[in-house]
Write a protein that holds these residues in place. Structure first.
Motif, short mmCIF file in Angstrom:
data_model
loop_
_atom_site.label_atom_id
_atom_site.label_comp_id
_atom_site.label_asym_id
_atom_site.label_seq_id
_atom_site.Cartn_x
_atom_site.Cartn_y
_atom_site.Cartn_z
N PHE A 80 0.83 -1.20 0.00
CA PHE A 80 0.00 0.00 0.00
C PHE A 80 0.87 1.26 0.00
O PHE A 80 0.60 2.22 -0.72
CB PHE A 80 -0.92 -0.02 1.22
CG PHE A 80 -1.90 1.12 1.28
CD1 PHE A 80 -3.14 1.03 0.65
CD2 PHE A 80 -1.59 2.29 1.97
CE1 PHE A 80 -4.04 2.07 0.71
CE2 PHE A 80 -2.49 3.34 2.03
CZ PHE A 80 -3.72 3.23 1.39
N ILE A 81 1.94 1.25 0.81
CA ILE A 81 2.83 2.40 0.91
C ILE A 81 3.52 2.68 -0.43
O ILE A 81 3.60 3.83 -0.88
CB ILE A 81 3.86 2.17 2.03
CG1 ILE A 81 3.17 2.22 3.40
CG2 ILE A 81 4.98 3.22 1.97
CD1 ILE A 81 4.05 1.76 4.54
N ASP A 141 0.88 12.99 1.86
CA ASP A 141 1.97 12.84 2.81
C ASP A 141 1.44 12.51 4.21
O ASP A 141 2.05 11.72 4.94
CB ASP A 141 2.81 14.11 2.84
CG ASP A 141 3.62 14.30 1.56
OD1 ASP A 141 3.71 13.33 0.77
OD2 ASP A 141 4.14 15.41 1.34
N GLU A 142 0.33 13.12 4.59
CA GLU A 142 -0.28 12.84 5.89
C GLU A 142 -0.74 11.38 5.97
O GLU A 142 -0.50 10.68 6.97
CB GLU A 142 -1.47 13.77 6.12
CG GLU A 142 -2.22 13.50 7.42
CD GLU A 142 -3.50 14.31 7.53
OE1 GLU A 142 -4.29 14.04 8.47
OE2 GLU A 142 -3.73 15.19 6.68
N LEU A 143 -1.37 10.91 4.89
CA LEU A 143 -1.83 9.52 4.85
C LEU A 143 -0.65 8.56 4.86
O LEU A 143 -0.67 7.53 5.55
CB LEU A 143 -2.68 9.31 3.59
CG LEU A 143 -3.18 7.90 3.32
CD1 LEU A 143 -4.02 7.38 4.48
CD2 LEU A 143 -3.99 7.86 2.02
N SER A 194 2.35 4.32 7.52
CA SER A 194 3.71 3.82 7.71
C SER A 194 4.00 3.47 9.16
O SER A 194 4.97 2.76 9.44
CB SER A 194 4.74 4.85 7.23
OG SER A 194 4.60 5.09 5.85
N ASN A 195 3.19 3.96 10.08
CA ASN A 195 3.45 3.76 11.49
C ASN A 195 2.36 2.96 12.21
O ASN A 195 2.33 2.91 13.43
CB ASN A 195 3.60 5.12 12.19
CG ASN A 195 4.89 5.83 11.80
OD1 ASN A 195 5.96 5.46 12.25
ND2 ASN A 195 4.78 6.82 10.93
N GLN A 241 -11.74 5.98 12.29
CA GLN A 241 -11.35 4.66 12.78
C GLN A 241 -10.10 4.84 13.62
O GLN A 241 -9.19 5.56 13.23
CB GLN A 241 -11.08 3.71 11.61
CG GLN A 241 -10.76 2.28 12.02
CD GLN A 241 -10.52 1.39 10.80
OE1 GLN A 241 -10.37 1.89 9.69
NE2 GLN A 241 -10.48 0.09 11.01
N GLN A 242 -10.06 4.22 14.80
CA GLN A 242 -8.92 4.37 15.68
C GLN A 242 -7.90 3.27 15.42
O GLN A 242 -8.24 2.11 15.29
CB GLN A 242 -9.35 4.33 17.16
CG GLN A 242 -10.10 5.59 17.59
CD GLN A 242 -10.37 5.59 19.08
OE1 GLN A 242 -10.31 4.56 19.73
NE2 GLN A 242 -10.67 6.76 19.62
N VAL A 243 -6.64 3.67 15.33
CA VAL A 243 -5.55 2.71 15.17
C VAL A 243 -4.43 3.11 16.11
O VAL A 243 -4.37 4.24 16.59
CB VAL A 243 -5.01 2.69 13.72
CG1 VAL A 243 -6.08 2.23 12.76
CG2 VAL A 243 -4.46 4.05 13.32
N THR A 244 -3.54 2.18 16.41
CA THR A 244 -2.38 2.46 17.24
C THR A 244 -1.17 2.66 16.34
O THR A 244 -0.89 1.82 15.47
CB THR A 244 -2.11 1.30 18.21
OG1 THR A 244 -3.24 1.16 19.06
CG2 THR A 244 -0.88 1.58 19.06
N VAL A 245 -0.48 3.78 16.53
CA VAL A 245 0.67 4.10 15.69
C VAL A 245 1.89 4.33 16.57
O VAL A 245 1.76 4.69 17.75
CB VAL A 245 0.40 5.35 14.82
CG1 VAL A 245 -0.78 5.14 13.92
CG2 VAL A 245 0.21 6.58 15.70
N LYS A 246 3.05 4.14 15.98
CA LYS A 246 4.31 4.38 16.68
C LYS A 246 4.65 5.86 16.57
O LYS A 246 4.77 6.39 15.48
CB LYS A 246 5.42 3.53 16.06
CG LYS A 246 5.25 2.03 16.28
CD LYS A 246 6.41 1.25 15.70
CE LYS A 246 6.40 1.32 14.19
NZ LYS A 246 7.49 0.47 13.60
#
Length: 237
Positions: free
Chosen positions: A117-118, A132-134, A139-140, A156-161
């Motif tokens: 996808f990236i 760039d925001e997406l 990516s994280n 939608q909530q996701v966990t990112v680094k």
């Protein structure tokens, strides 16, 4: 050299008869229209090439060239054609222009692995702040903590680094206004709203929500470009 008898025999073999098979009539020969010779269709890949072709006047000696029009068939297809002419009312296609787009698979609407996808996002979309925001967001994303319980179709909530050891929860705020490469590069790529969906795995999908409005925008963009570069030509869209 063929003798008169041989020619007569050939004509007899080509003579059309009507026969009956199971109560139906069939002709033994098929009639084929004999049309005037047509010049080969010139295949181009850019609108710049089309402008150069028109300005060159290379086919101006053709009797139908003066009645030519430019038809915008789709966001990726433009033709130089003539009105119907001759006993069979044929159109002459002088040139056709097909946009040279990315040859990879169209992934819009499909869930694909995040690494793929990236790469797709970088190669198939015009660089904009929204892209760039997406790209930074996906990516994280961490696999084990994708939350769907609060998924209302818009966010939608996701966990990112957020750093080397810090992990935070981020909200995907849809839609993202993006510009995929979908038409000729000489014009600004039409923007569309996309909704990002994320599944555990991790796989991501971009789903278009503009109802194909981008196609009309692209056609209008092509028309504006050609009207500027070829003001004396008739443009049909």
């Amino acid at each position: 050299m063929l003798t008169p008898e041989a020619i007569e025999k050939i004509l007899e073999l080509k003579k059309e008869d009507v026969i009956e098979v199971d109560g139906r009539s069939y002709a033994t020969c098929e009639l084929r229209a004999v049309r005037d010779p047509q010049i080969p269709n010139l295949c181009l890949h850019t609108l710049t090439g089309l402008v150069d072709y028109i300005n060159s006047g290379m086919d101006k000696e053709h009797p139908s060239y003066s009645t030519r029009v430019i038809q915008i068939v789709s966001p990726v297809d433009v033709k130089v054609i003539t009105p119907p002419a001759g006993p069979f009312r044929d159109r002459q296609v002088f040139a056709s222009v097909g946009a040279a787009l990315y040859s990879g698979k169209d992934m819009i609407g499909n869930f694909i692995p995040v690494e793929e996808f990236i790469i797709w996002l970088q190669g198939s979309f015009l660089r904009t702040p929204a892209r760039d925001e997406l790209l930074k967001l996906v990516s994280n994303i961490k696999d084990e903590a994708i939350r769907t319980s609060n998924d209302d179709g818009f966010s939608q909530q996701v966990t990112v680094k957020a750093g080397a050891a810090l992990v935070r929860t981020a909200e995907i705020k849809n839609p993202f206004n993006l510009k995929p490469y979908r038409t000729f590069r000489e014009i600004d790529q039409p923007a569309s709203d996309f909704v990002l969906r994320v599944r555990p795995g991790i796989s991501c999908a971009l789903i278009s929500t503009d109802g194909d409005q981008w196609k009309l925008d692209a056609i209008q963009g092509i028309r504006d470009y050609l009207n500027t570069e070829l003001p004396d030509e008739t443009i049909l869209a």
